[in-house]
Design an enzyme around this catalytic site. Structure first.
Site, mmCIF file in Angstrom:
data_model
loop_
_atom_site.group_PDB
_atom_site.id
_atom_site.type_symbol
_atom_site.label_atom_id
_atom_site.label_comp_id
_atom_site.label_asym_id
_atom_site.label_seq_id
_atom_site.Cartn_x
_atom_site.Cartn_y
_atom_site.Cartn_z
ATOM 1 N N GLY A 1 46.622 35.554 49.004
ATOM 2 C CA GLY A 1 46.090 34.868 47.830
ATOM 3 C C GLY A 1 45.908 35.823 46.672
ATOM 4 N N ASN A 2 45.233 35.357 45.649
ATOM 5 C CA ASN A 2 44.969 36.203 44.486
ATOM 6 C C ASN A 2 43.603 35.854 43.908
ATOM 7 O OD1 ASN A 2 45.279 34.189 42.186
ATOM 8 N ND2 ASN A 2 47.251 33.949 43.240
ATOM 9 N N ARG A 3 43.167 36.625 42.918
ATOM 10 C CA ARG A 3 41.793 36.529 42.431
ATOM 11 C C ARG A 3 41.604 35.572 41.268
ATOM 12 N NH1 ARG A 3 38.901 40.637 44.780
ATOM 13 N NH2 ARG A 3 40.092 42.486 45.389
ATOM 14 N N SER A 4 42.587 34.730 40.987
ATOM 15 C CA SER A 4 42.398 33.794 39.867
ATOM 16 C C SER A 4 41.194 32.885 40.131
ATOM 17 C CB SER A 4 43.649 32.935 39.690
ATOM 18 O OG SER A 4 43.406 31.941 38.726
#
Ligand code: CTP
Ligand code: CA
Length: 233
Positions: free
Chosen positions: A33-36
């Site tokens: 995933g990512n930190r958006s």
């Protein structure tokens, strides 16, 4: 508090906005995933609805955010789910805004069962494959008059500053407007304030506007101001 009186200049305009960060499954319990946070996309949706637009918000994973009033929210997880939802809604939209952080890669294989560690087996390596570029696909499939807006987070590096990278990305993507957040030094991800640039494609006037440091709602308003100039008859 009641929203400040906003112009109803998006009345009847159908917009699709993606927000949040996609998750790419490794197995039934794990993902890349990512930190958006999704806050900028939600601000885009909220402001558009306040200005009268018919808004579909395709939300991948976000932090807990209030449901924007009057917005049709569709929740998705992976890049491929986000792609399907955005393409379906975009076919009848006047404006498409890709504010989501879409994973560039996904695991080549998703294990059916939880991956186990073992002392007899070598540790696993994750092979990644490229996800399709949804923004580029939208540009290819664009309806007459449709306005397509991309977002990019850029840091400068040895090959150029934020603006040089942004100009190159605008050209590569072929969208009408590119919103560029200057990141690094704790900026943009997981913070409340954004600053950056709003670049228009050469065929759309080529304006390069600097967006002063301000709230995500203020940035959203500046983007919608630029969009209304492009959809005005
Ligand atoms: N985007 C997309 N589909 C992807 C990747 C990105 O639609 N598979 C969209 C994002 O939603 C955003 C824009 O493209 O609106 C720019 O994303 P960004 O990650 O900055 O661009 P990339 O082309 O992936 O370039 P980079 O290698 O810098 O990540
Ligand atoms: Ca990317």
């Amino acid at each position: 508090a009641a929203p400040a009186a906003l112009p109803r200049d998006l009345t009847g305009v159908r917009v699709v906005i993606s927000a949040g960060g996609t998750r790419e499954a490794l197995d039934p319990v794990r993902y890349l995933g990512n930190r958006s946070s999704g806050k900028q996309g939600y601000a885009m949706a909220r402001v558009a609805a306040q200005r009268g637009a018919e808004v579909t918000l395709v939300a991948a994973h976000t932090v807990a955010l209030p449901q924007p009033a009057g917005v049709d929210v569709q929740h998705v997880s992976s890049a491929s789910e986000l792609s399907a939802a955005v393409h379906a809604a975009a076919s009848a939209a006047d404006v498409v805004v890709m504010a989501a952080a879409v994973a560039d890669f996904r695991p080549a294989r998703r294990a059916d069962h939880k991956i186990k560690k073992s002392d007899d087996q070598p540790d696993p390596a994750v092979e990644l494959v490229r996800n399709p570029d949804i923004l580029a696909e939208l540009v290819t499939a664009r309806r007459d008059g449709q306005v397509i807006v991309g977002f990019a987070a850029e840091t400068g590096d040895e090959s150029g500053g934020v603006l040089e990278h942004a100009r190159a990305k605008l050209k590569r993507k072929g969208c009408d407007l590119l919103v560029v957040n200057a990141v690094g030094e704790g900026r943009a991800f997981e913070v409340e304030d954004n600053a950056g640039w709003l670049l228009a494609a050469p065929e759309r006037g080529g304006a390069e506007r600097q967006i002063p440091l301000g709230s995500k709602s203020q940035l959203a308003s500046a983007v919608w101001d630029a969009v209304t100039e492009l959809i005005a008859p």
